[in-house]
Enzyme design. Structure first.
Site, PDB file in Angstrom:
ATOM      1  N   GLY A 224      -2.285  -4.488   9.983  1.00  0.00           N
ATOM      2  CA  GLY A 224      -2.276  -3.398   9.003  1.00  0.00           C
ATOM      3  C   GLY A 224      -3.674  -2.890   8.728  1.00  0.00           C
ATOM      4  O   GLY A 224      -3.940  -1.676   8.746  1.00  0.00           O
TER       5      GLY A 224
ATOM      6  N   GLY B 253       3.199  -7.247  12.979  1.00  0.00           N
ATOM      7  CA  GLY B 253       2.149  -8.228  12.688  1.00  0.00           C
ATOM      8  C   GLY B 253       1.807  -8.302  11.217  1.00  0.00           C
ATOM      9  O   GLY B 253       2.479  -7.703  10.373  1.00  0.00           O
TER      10      GLY B 253
ATOM     11  N   LYS C  19       3.105   0.160  11.408  1.00  0.00           N
ATOM     12  CA  LYS C  19       2.969  -1.289  11.205  1.00  0.00           C
ATOM     13  C   LYS C  19       3.941  -1.638  10.080  1.00  0.00           C
ATOM     14  O   LYS C  19       3.673  -1.406   8.909  1.00  0.00           O
ATOM     15  CB  LYS C  19       1.528  -1.629  10.811  1.00  0.00           C
ATOM     16  CG  LYS C  19       1.090  -3.047  11.155  1.00  0.00           C
ATOM     17  CD  LYS C  19       1.915  -4.167  10.570  1.00  0.00           C
ATOM     18  CE  LYS C  19       1.632  -4.431   9.104  1.00  0.00           C
ATOM     19  NZ  LYS C  19       2.556  -5.470   8.543  1.00  0.00           N
TER      20      LYS C  19
ATOM     21  N   GLU D 259       4.611  -5.199 -12.787  1.00  0.00           N
ATOM     22  CA  GLU D 259       5.785  -5.048 -11.927  1.00  0.00           C
ATOM     23  C   GLU D 259       6.275  -6.433 -11.506  1.00  0.00           C
ATOM     24  O   GLU D 259       5.525  -7.208 -10.933  1.00  0.00           O
ATOM     25  CB  GLU D 259       5.402  -4.229 -10.691  1.00  0.00           C
ATOM     26  CG  GLU D 259       6.580  -3.968  -9.798  1.00  0.00           C
ATOM     27  CD  GLU D 259       6.215  -3.064  -8.644  1.00  0.00           C
ATOM     28  OE1 GLU D 259       5.252  -3.386  -7.926  1.00  0.00           O
ATOM     29  OE2 GLU D 259       6.893  -2.039  -8.467  1.00  0.00           O
TER      30      GLU D 259
ATOM     31  N   CYS E   2      10.885  -0.252  -6.114  1.00  0.00           N
ATOM     32  CA  CYS E   2       9.668   0.130  -6.844  1.00  0.00           C
ATOM     33  C   CYS E   2       9.978   1.079  -7.997  1.00  0.00           C
ATOM     34  O   CYS E   2       9.294   1.086  -9.001  1.00  0.00           O
ATOM     35  CB  CYS E   2       8.676   0.753  -5.883  1.00  0.00           C
ATOM     36  SG  CYS E   2       9.449   1.943  -4.818  1.00  0.00           S
TER      37      CYS E   2
ATOM     38  N   GLU F  53       2.185   5.239  -1.758  1.00  0.00           N
ATOM     39  CA  GLU F  53       3.369   5.049  -2.607  1.00  0.00           C
ATOM     40  C   GLU F  53       3.296   3.618  -3.095  1.00  0.00           C
ATOM     41  O   GLU F  53       3.483   2.688  -2.316  1.00  0.00           O
ATOM     42  CB  GLU F  53       4.658   5.257  -1.792  1.00  0.00           C
ATOM     43  CG  GLU F  53       4.832   6.645  -1.226  1.00  0.00           C
ATOM     44  CD  GLU F  53       5.185   7.683  -2.268  1.00  0.00           C
ATOM     45  OE1 GLU F  53       5.482   7.320  -3.423  1.00  0.00           O
ATOM     46  OE2 GLU F  53       5.132   8.879  -1.932  1.00  0.00           O
TER      47      GLU F  53
ATOM     48  N   GLY G  68      -0.267  -8.000   7.624  1.00  0.00           N
ATOM     49  CA  GLY G  68      -0.976  -6.931   6.920  1.00  0.00           C
ATOM     50  C   GLY G  68      -2.486  -6.997   7.049  1.00  0.00           C
ATOM     51  O   GLY G  68      -3.123  -6.032   7.470  1.00  0.00           O
ATOM     52  N   PRO G  69      -3.084  -8.141   6.696  1.00  0.00           N
ATOM     53  CA  PRO G  69      -4.554  -8.192   6.723  1.00  0.00           C
ATOM     54  C   PRO G  69      -5.139  -8.145   8.141  1.00  0.00           C
ATOM     55  O   PRO G  69      -6.358  -8.037   8.286  1.00  0.00           O
ATOM     56  CB  PRO G  69      -4.862  -9.542   6.064  1.00  0.00           C
ATOM     57  CG  PRO G  69      -3.625  -9.919   5.325  1.00  0.00           C
ATOM     58  CD  PRO G  69      -2.489  -9.329   6.089  1.00  0.00           C
TER      59      PRO G  69
HETATM   60  P1  NAD Z   1       2.200  -5.280   0.323  1.00  0.00           P
HETATM   61  O1  NAD Z   1       1.250  -4.299  -0.212  1.00  0.00           O
HETATM   62  O2  NAD Z   1       1.808  -6.696   0.368  1.00  0.00           O
HETATM   63  O3  NAD Z   1       2.620  -4.909   1.826  1.00  0.00           O
HETATM   64  C1  NAD Z   1       3.021  -3.619   2.225  1.00  0.00           C
HETATM   65  C2  NAD Z   1       2.599  -3.398   3.667  1.00  0.00           C
HETATM   66  O4  NAD Z   1       1.174  -3.438   3.737  1.00  0.00           O
HETATM   67  C3  NAD Z   1       3.091  -4.461   4.648  1.00  0.00           C
HETATM   68  O5  NAD Z   1       3.373  -3.858   5.891  1.00  0.00           O
HETATM   69  C4  NAD Z   1       1.889  -5.372   4.782  1.00  0.00           C
HETATM   70  O6  NAD Z   1       1.866  -6.058   6.007  1.00  0.00           O
HETATM   71  C5  NAD Z   1       0.759  -4.373   4.714  1.00  0.00           C
HETATM   72  N1  NAD Z   1      -0.525  -4.929   4.286  1.00  0.00           N
HETATM   73  C6  NAD Z   1      -0.763  -6.031   3.531  1.00  0.00           C
HETATM   74  N2  NAD Z   1      -2.086  -6.230   3.388  1.00  0.00           N
HETATM   75  C7  NAD Z   1      -2.707  -5.231   4.075  1.00  0.00           C
HETATM   76  C8  NAD Z   1      -4.074  -4.881   4.300  1.00  0.00           C
HETATM   77  N3  NAD Z   1      -5.059  -5.588   3.790  1.00  0.00           N
HETATM   78  N4  NAD Z   1      -4.334  -3.765   5.027  1.00  0.00           N
HETATM   79  C9  NAD Z   1      -3.348  -3.025   5.534  1.00  0.00           C
HETATM   80  N5  NAD Z   1      -2.034  -3.309   5.379  1.00  0.00           N
HETATM   81  C10 NAD Z   1      -1.723  -4.404   4.648  1.00  0.00           C
HETATM   82  O7  NAD Z   1       3.509  -5.047  -0.516  1.00  0.00           O
HETATM   83  P2  NAD Z   1       4.901  -5.774  -0.362  1.00  0.00           P
HETATM   84  O8  NAD Z   1       4.834  -7.049  -1.110  1.00  0.00           O
HETATM   85  O9  NAD Z   1       5.303  -5.812   1.058  1.00  0.00           O
HETATM   86  O10 NAD Z   1       5.862  -4.712  -1.093  1.00  0.00           O
HETATM   87  C11 NAD Z   1       6.122  -4.745  -2.445  1.00  0.00           C
HETATM   88  C12 NAD Z   1       5.307  -3.703  -3.182  1.00  0.00           C
HETATM   89  O11 NAD Z   1       5.502  -2.417  -2.633  1.00  0.00           O
HETATM   90  C13 NAD Z   1       5.712  -3.580  -4.613  1.00  0.00           C
HETATM   91  O12 NAD Z   1       4.579  -3.568  -5.437  1.00  0.00           O
HETATM   92  C14 NAD Z   1       6.427  -2.239  -4.692  1.00  0.00           C
HETATM   93  O13 NAD Z   1       6.424  -1.584  -5.892  1.00  0.00           O
HETATM   94  C15 NAD Z   1       5.726  -1.464  -3.665  1.00  0.00           C
HETATM   95  N6  NAD Z   1       6.585  -0.384  -3.182  1.00  0.00           N
HETATM   96  C16 NAD Z   1       6.318   0.904  -3.539  1.00  0.00           C
HETATM   97  C17 NAD Z   1       7.130   1.926  -3.136  1.00  0.00           C
HETATM   98  C18 NAD Z   1       6.879   3.352  -3.493  1.00  0.00           C
HETATM   99  O14 NAD Z   1       7.407   4.234  -2.862  1.00  0.00           O
HETATM  100  N7  NAD Z   1       6.084   3.659  -4.481  1.00  0.00           N
HETATM  101  C19 NAD Z   1       8.214   1.661  -2.317  1.00  0.00           C
HETATM  102  C20 NAD Z   1       8.470   0.344  -1.984  1.00  0.00           C
HETATM  103  C21 NAD Z   1       7.625  -0.669  -2.400  1.00  0.00           C
END
Ligand code: NAD
Length: 464
Positions: free
Chosen positions: A207, A201, A170, A371, A279, A245, A203-204
């Site tokens: 995902g 699609g 996803k 962050e 990140c 991650e 996240g909430p």
């Molecule tokens: P996010 O957590 O909002 O979304 C990440 C993914 O999770 C997306 O595919 C999203 O659709 C999905 N998602 C959102 N809500 C969900 C839920 N309730 N259940 C399941 N899936 C859900 O993050 P973002 O805004 O897309 O990305 C930015 C963040 O990601 C930053 O905080 C960054 O540091 C972090 N990041 C970490 C790494 C790492 O390797 N540590 C790498 C890249 C990004």
């Protein structure tokens, strides 16, 4: 842009269960460039079933054959790199040279590393009177963010496939077109049907359905700490494996003996690349009191080279732009000194933020703790090494960092005391085999190289 209007499930593009779609927007000009289907729990269930059905066959495929197919996937990604780079630029907004070198280039290296590891890894080991088999965990639910759209997919899918797992992906809602290209690449490479499946699609919805699905054996998530915490709790409740991650607030520690100009210039480049949406970016620069003002002047000069719309792209969407500008305002409010950039948008169209450098940042300020995920660097002053270490380790995160000193040994001694998963010594280069992942709230588990492969394996021991 070209987009599929279905989900890639069981080796074919299938109509989505629902009618809703997600608009894909080019963040550089704010134009809608495509729509993709918004997956539901029904789509996720169909994809998980396909992955489950394909699992026994793929798990039993000899590692050398799996390696050959991952190698074929690498070749397809390499052959289609211009199309991949163009797609990433269109939906993420990163300047084309960055998309070509990093967004399209790194996944080829990572896929190649797993083609090799699948062929050479000891999936069967002897320990005294035991034979230990390293077996695939099963069906993997992979959830990825938008900031490195293809890299984050490949960093999960390639090791999962090498281990013998099957996958449902996803991807982030902002960058689904790159994920669709990846699905095409898996088909072109000849992966058996159902080994890789894609559900686009929200996240909430999609995902969450994937993270909660009872027939998913391992959830591998990259994204925000807030969502990671929720996914970890769900996985814990179901006694399911989970890899997380998450965010970072990494320190760039410039010791008094270091080449200051080099450390500042590389540090600024590190944050500005990908518009600060990395990140592991070194968003806190730590400089000794004596050379502090010199570092501030150097940083302001270095950041001037990053012109929005040229060397630095927009942020991914309007929400991120507003969030980052809010952090810049907060920094000013809490008393930090702006020496470059500021909260005003530099261009009237596109989700751009001015590359910003803050001086006089103290460790407890919001901009030094949270962050920001934008082109913003905070410069902090330390009194001595102990103070530098206290500041470097003084956040909830521990993903990456950098140390600069006159010689590597001095930098290594400092790096060993940092609570963080990856440290670059005197500008050390990216290594696709180095384990990547966080200490503390930056996550659980590691990606890349052998450590990344181990996440997708479980062990069985036979005694003789
Ligand atoms: P996010 O957590 O909002 O979304 C990440 C993914 O999770 C997306 O595919 C999203 O659709 C999905 N998602 C959102 N809500 C969900 C839920 N309730 N259940 C399941 N899936 C859900 O993050 P973002 O805004 O897309 O990305 C930015 C963040 O990601 C930053 O905080 C960054 O540091 C972090 N990041 C970490 C790494 C790492 O390797 N540590 C790498 C890249 C990004």
């Amino acid at each position: 842009m070209k987009a599929h209007d279905g989900m890639y499930i069981g080796g074919a593009w299938r109509p989505a269960a629902g009618k809703d779609t997600v608009a894909v927007v080019n963040p550089a000009d704010e134009q809608v460039i495509a729509h993709v289907p918004a997956g539901t729990a029904e789509d996720v269930d169909a994809a998980v079933r396909a992955a489950r059905a394909a699992f026994p066959g793929w798990a039993a495929t000899p590692p050398a054959e799996r390696a050959a197919l991952i190698g074929a996937l690498r070749d397809v990604l390499a052959a289609r790199k211009d199309e991949i780079a163009g797609t990433v630029t269109a939906e993420l907004g990163s300047p084309l040279p960055m998309s070509q070198m990093v967004h399209a280039g790194v996944p080829v290296l990572v896929a190649g590393s797993y083609a090799e590891l699948a062929a050479t890894y000891a999936f069967e080991q002897r320990h005294g009177n035991s034979t230990v088999f390293l077996e695939p965990v099963g069906v993997v639910g992979a959830i990825t963010p938008w900031n490195y759209p293809l890299h984050q997919i490949v960093a999960k899918v390639a090791p999962a496939l090498a281990a013998g797992c099957t996958v449902v992906l996803k991807p982030a809602e902002d960058t689904p077109l790159t994920a669709q290209l990846f699905a095409e690449a898996t088909e072109e490479a000849g992966l058996p049907a159902g080994v890789f499946n894609l559900v686009t699609g929200l996240g909430p919805v999609a995902g969450q359905a994937l993270a909660e699905h009872e027939d998913v054996d391992l959830v591998s998530f990259t994204g925000s700490t807030a969502v990671g915490r929720q996914i970890g709790a769900t996985a814990g409740g179901a006694i399911k494996r989970v890899a997380l991650e998450l965010g970072g607030k990494s320190a760039n520690v410039i010791l008094p003996s270091a080449d200051l100009a080099k450390a500042v210039n590389v540090g600024i480049a590190n944050v500005m690349s990908n518009s600060g949406q990395t990140c592991s970016a070194w968003t806190r620069m730590l400089v000794d009191a004596e050379r502090y003002e010199e570092a501030v002047t150097l940083a302001a000069a270095a950041v001037a080279k990053y012109v929005p719309g040229e060397r630095v792209g927009p942020l991914v969407n309007a929400k991120q732009q507003a969030r980052v500008r809010g952090y810049i305002e907060k920094g000013i409010e809490e008393g930090a000194r702006v020496v470059a950039g500021g909260p005003e948008a530099p261009l009237s169209t596109g989700y751009y933020v001015s590359p910003t450098v803050f001086a006089d940042v103290t460790p407890e300020m919001t901009i030094a703790q949270e962050e920001i995920f934008g082109p913003v660097v905070s410069i902090l002053k330390y009194e001595d090494e102990a103070d530098a270490l206290r500041i470097a380790n003084g956040t909830v995160y521990g993903l990456a960092g950098a140390v600069w000193a006159a010689d590597d040994a001095e930098a290594v001694a400092f790096a060993r005391r940092m609570d963080t998963g990856q440290v670059d010594i005197n500008g050390g280069r990216f290594n696709p085999l180095a384990p990547f992942g966080g200490y503390k709230q930056s996550g659980v588990g590691r990606e890349l190289g052998e450590h990344g492969l181990a996440e997708y394996l479980q062990t069985k021991s036979l005694q003789f």
